[in-house]
Write a protein that holds these residues in place. Structure first.
Motif, PDB file in Angstrom:
ATOM      1  N   PRO A 294       1.100  57.863  43.768  1.00 30.71           N
ATOM      2  CA  PRO A 294       1.309  56.547  43.157  1.00 30.71           C
ATOM      3  C   PRO A 294       0.933  55.368  44.060  1.00 30.71           C
ATOM      4  CG  PRO A 294       3.151  57.971  42.662  1.00 30.71           C
ATOM      5  CD  PRO A 294       2.293  58.715  43.644  1.00 30.71           C
ATOM      6  N   THR A 295       1.253  55.434  45.348  1.00 29.91           N
ATOM      7  CA  THR A 295       0.939  54.321  46.247  1.00 29.91           C
ATOM      8  C   THR A 295      -0.571  54.167  46.425  1.00 29.91           C
ATOM      9  OG1 THR A 295       3.025  54.712  47.409  1.00 29.91           O
ATOM     10  CG2 THR A 295       1.402  53.326  48.527  1.00 29.91           C
ATOM     11  N   SER A 296      -1.267  55.269  46.597  1.00 30.26           N
ATOM     12  CA  SER A 296      -2.725  55.212  46.735  1.00 30.26           C
ATOM     13  C   SER A 296      -3.373  54.715  45.450  1.00 30.26           C
ATOM     14  CB  SER A 296      -3.285  56.591  47.104  1.00 30.26           C
ATOM     15  OG  SER A 296      -2.744  57.025  48.324  1.00 30.26           O
ATOM     16  N   LEU A 297      -2.850  55.159  44.306  1.00 35.24           N
ATOM     17  CA  LEU A 297      -3.367  54.684  43.025  1.00 35.24           C
ATOM     18  C   LEU A 297      -3.154  53.176  42.908  1.00 35.24           C
ATOM     19  CD1 LEU A 297      -4.589  55.137  40.218  1.00 35.24           C
ATOM     20  CD2 LEU A 297      -2.289  55.768  39.416  1.00 35.24           C
ATOM     21  N   ALA A 298      -1.961  52.696  43.263  1.00 34.51           N
ATOM     22  CA  ALA A 298      -1.679  51.256  43.194  1.00 34.51           C
ATOM     23  C   ALA A 298      -2.648  50.474  44.069  1.00 34.51           C
ATOM     24  CB  ALA A 298      -0.236  50.980  43.610  1.00 34.51           C
ATOM     25  N   SER A 299      -2.981  51.007  45.241  1.00 39.10           N
ATOM     26  CA  SER A 299      -3.911  50.295  46.129  1.00 39.10           C
ATOM     27  C   SER A 299      -5.287  50.169  45.477  1.00 39.10           C
ATOM     28  CB  SER A 299      -4.005  50.977  47.489  1.00 39.10           C
ATOM     29  OG  SER A 299      -4.702  52.198  47.422  1.00 39.10           O
ATOM     30  N   VAL A 300      -5.732  51.207  44.801  1.00 36.37           N
ATOM     31  CA  VAL A 300      -7.019  51.157  44.099  1.00 36.37           C
ATOM     32  C   VAL A 300      -6.958  50.149  42.952  1.00 36.37           C
ATOM     33  CG1 VAL A 300      -8.598  52.475  42.612  1.00 36.37           C
ATOM     34  CG2 VAL A 300      -7.743  53.499  44.735  1.00 36.37           C
ATOM     35  N   LEU A 301      -5.854  50.139  42.223  1.00 34.20           N
ATOM     36  CA  LEU A 301      -5.723  49.210  41.093  1.00 34.20           C
ATOM     37  C   LEU A 301      -5.783  47.758  41.567  1.00 34.20           C
ATOM     38  CD1 LEU A 301      -2.946  50.988  38.984  1.00 34.20           C
ATOM     39  CD2 LEU A 301      -5.433  51.307  38.910  1.00 34.20           C
ATOM     40  N   ILE A 302      -5.153  47.476  42.689  1.00 36.86           N
ATOM     41  CA  ILE A 302      -5.177  46.113  43.235  1.00 36.86           C
ATOM     42  C   ILE A 302      -6.588  45.746  43.684  1.00 36.86           C
ATOM     43  CG2 ILE A 302      -4.354  44.668  45.148  1.00 36.86           C
ATOM     44  CD1 ILE A 302      -1.649  46.240  44.797  1.00 36.86           C
ATOM     45  N   ILE A 303      -7.289  46.675  44.308  1.00 35.31           N
ATOM     46  CA  ILE A 303      -8.682  46.424  44.720  1.00 35.31           C
ATOM     47  C   ILE A 303      -9.536  46.084  43.493  1.00 35.31           C
ATOM     48  CG2 ILE A 303     -10.786  47.564  45.569  1.00 35.31           C
ATOM     49  CD1 ILE A 303      -8.882  49.108  47.534  1.00 35.31           C
ATOM     50  N   ILE A 304      -9.354  46.845  42.417  1.00 40.28           N
ATOM     51  CA  ILE A 304     -10.130  46.608  41.190  1.00 40.28           C
ATOM     52  C   ILE A 304      -9.776  45.249  40.588  1.00 40.28           C
ATOM     53  CG2 ILE A 304     -10.494  47.381  38.808  1.00 40.28           C
ATOM     54  CD1 ILE A 304     -10.231  50.289  39.939  1.00 40.28           C
ATOM     55  N   GLU A 305      -8.486  44.921  40.529  1.00 42.45           N
ATOM     56  CA  GLU A 305      -8.088  43.607  40.007  1.00 42.45           C
ATOM     57  C   GLU A 305      -8.746  42.490  40.816  1.00 42.45           C
ATOM     58  OE1 GLU A 305      -3.611  44.620  38.292  1.00 42.45           O
ATOM     59  OE2 GLU A 305      -3.812  43.683  40.262  1.00 42.45           O
ATOM     60  N   GLU A 306      -8.762  42.645  42.133  1.00 43.49           N
ATOM     61  CA  GLU A 306      -9.375  41.616  42.985  1.00 43.49           C
ATOM     62  C   GLU A 306     -10.887  41.552  42.794  1.00 43.49           C
ATOM     63  OE1 GLU A 306      -7.832  42.649  46.856  1.00 43.49           O
ATOM     64  OE2 GLU A 306      -5.892  41.704  46.423  1.00 43.49           O
ATOM     65  N   LYS A 307     -11.541  42.701  42.612  1.00 46.84           N
ATOM     66  CA  LYS A 307     -12.989  42.697  42.329  1.00 46.84           C
ATOM     67  C   LYS A 307     -13.284  41.909  41.052  1.00 46.84           C
ATOM     68  CE  LYS A 307     -14.726  46.980  44.350  1.00 46.84           C
ATOM     69  NZ  LYS A 307     -15.449  48.225  44.107  1.00 46.84           N
ATOM     70  N   LEU A 308     -12.347  41.967  40.121  1.00 43.69           N
ATOM     71  CA  LEU A 308     -12.511  41.270  38.844  1.00 43.69           C
ATOM     72  C   LEU A 308     -11.889  39.871  38.866  1.00 43.69           C
ATOM     73  CD1 LEU A 308     -12.031  44.327  36.503  1.00 43.69           C
ATOM     74  CD2 LEU A 308     -14.097  42.953  36.775  1.00 43.69           C
ATOM     75  N   GLU A 309     -11.727  39.341  40.095  1.00 49.91           N
ATOM     76  CA  GLU A 309     -11.346  37.942  40.297  1.00 49.91           C
ATOM     77  C   GLU A 309      -9.912  37.608  39.907  1.00 49.91           C
ATOM     78  OE1 GLU A 309     -14.458  35.963  38.109  1.00 49.91           O
ATOM     79  OE2 GLU A 309     -15.977  36.611  39.542  1.00 49.91           O
ATOM     80  N   ARG A 310      -9.014  38.591  39.998  1.00 47.90           N
ATOM     81  CA  ARG A 310      -7.600  38.298  39.747  1.00 47.90           C
ATOM     82  C   ARG A 310      -7.042  37.552  40.948  1.00 47.90           C
ATOM     83  NH1 ARG A 310      -2.337  41.481  37.881  1.00 47.90           N
ATOM     84  NH2 ARG A 310      -0.936  39.729  38.208  1.00 47.90           N
ATOM     85  N   HIS A 311      -6.309  36.484  40.659  1.00 47.00           N
ATOM     86  CA  HIS A 311      -5.633  35.707  41.697  1.00 47.00           C
ATOM     87  C   HIS A 311      -4.143  35.742  41.406  1.00 47.00           C
ATOM     88  CE1 HIS A 311      -9.538  34.311  42.990  1.00 47.00           C
ATOM     89  NE2 HIS A 311      -9.809  33.958  41.747  1.00 47.00           N
ATOM     90  N   ARG A 312      -3.360  36.167  42.381  1.00 51.44           N
ATOM     91  CA  ARG A 312      -1.904  36.235  42.207  1.00 51.44           C
ATOM     92  C   ARG A 312      -1.274  34.968  42.762  1.00 51.44           C
ATOM     93  NH1 ARG A 312      -0.251  41.436  40.902  1.00 51.44           N
ATOM     94  NH2 ARG A 312      -1.884  42.974  41.210  1.00 51.44           N
TER      95      ARG A 312
END
Length: 170
Positions: free
Chosen positions: A68-86
C-alpha cells in the motif's frame, strides 16, 4: 482485489478531465500496475463545494505487487505529473487517485505528509465511488462494515442518488 478511484474536475495542460483520467491510467500501466477492470465515467457535483466544477470519476480494479505505501507513492507521482497541486483540502484538481480497497484490508499509514486510511473513511457516503464500484463489482462488500454495495447505495440521500450521471465519453 485492489480498487482505485480516479477523479478530475479541472483541465490540465494535457487536456480535459477525461484526458487526465485516461493519462493517469496510462501512467499506472507504465509502473507495472495492470488495470483489470474499469467502470464507465460518472459526473457528479464537486464535494463539498458544489459551486466548484463538476467531477468526472471512474473506479478501476488493478493488479500489482506493490504494497500500500509503495502504491500510494506511485499515485502521488502520477497526480503530480498531471499537475495536481495540494493547497487546501477539497480544492478543485486535475487528478485525484485514491486507494478504495486493498485486498479487503483495513490499513492506516503515512507517506510523506499525507495520511492514508484504506478503505477511505467516507467511502460509504460518496456516490462518485459507490456507483462506479457497483458497476464493476456488484457483489462488493465494505471491508470494515461488511455492508453490501447495494445497501450502501440505498443509504445515500436521494439528492446524492439523483446528482450522479453515467457519461458516455464521445
Amino acid at each position: 482485489m485492489i480498487l482505485l478511484g480516479l477523479g478530475s474536475n479541472l483541465p490540465s495542460s494535457f487536456g480535459d478531465r477525461y484526458k487526465n483520467i485516461d493519462l493517469a491510467i496510462s501512467y499506472l500501466e507504465l509502473y507495472k500496475i495492470k488495470v483489470t477492470k474499469k467502470s464507465s465515467f460518472y459526473e457528479s457535483p464537486s464535494y463539498p463545494n458544489k459551486k466548484n466544477p463538476k467531477f468526472i470519476n471512474v473506479i478501476i480494479e488493478v493488479s500489482t505487487y506493490l504494497d500500500p505505501t509503495s502504491l500510494a507513492s506511485v499515485l502521488i507521482i502520477i497526480e503530480e505529473k498531471l499537475e495536481r497541486h495540494r493547497k487546501n483540502k477539497n480544492d478543485p484538481r486535475t487528478c485525484d487517485i485514491d486507494i478504495i480497497d486493498f485486498n479487503s484490508q483495513t490499513i492506516n499509514f503515512k507517506y510523506k505528509n499525507l495520511y492514508f486510511t484504506v478503505p477511505h473513511k467516507k467511502l460509504s457516503y460518496r456516490n462518485f465511488v459507490l456507483f462506479p464500484l457497483q458497476e464493476i463489482h456488484p457483489n462488493w462488500k465494505h471491508p470494515k462494515s461488511k455492508d453490501s454495495i447495494n445497501l450502501l447505495i440505498d443509504k445515500l440521500p436521494k439528492e446524492d442518488k439523483n446528482s450522479i450521471l453515467k457519461i458516455k465519453k464521445s
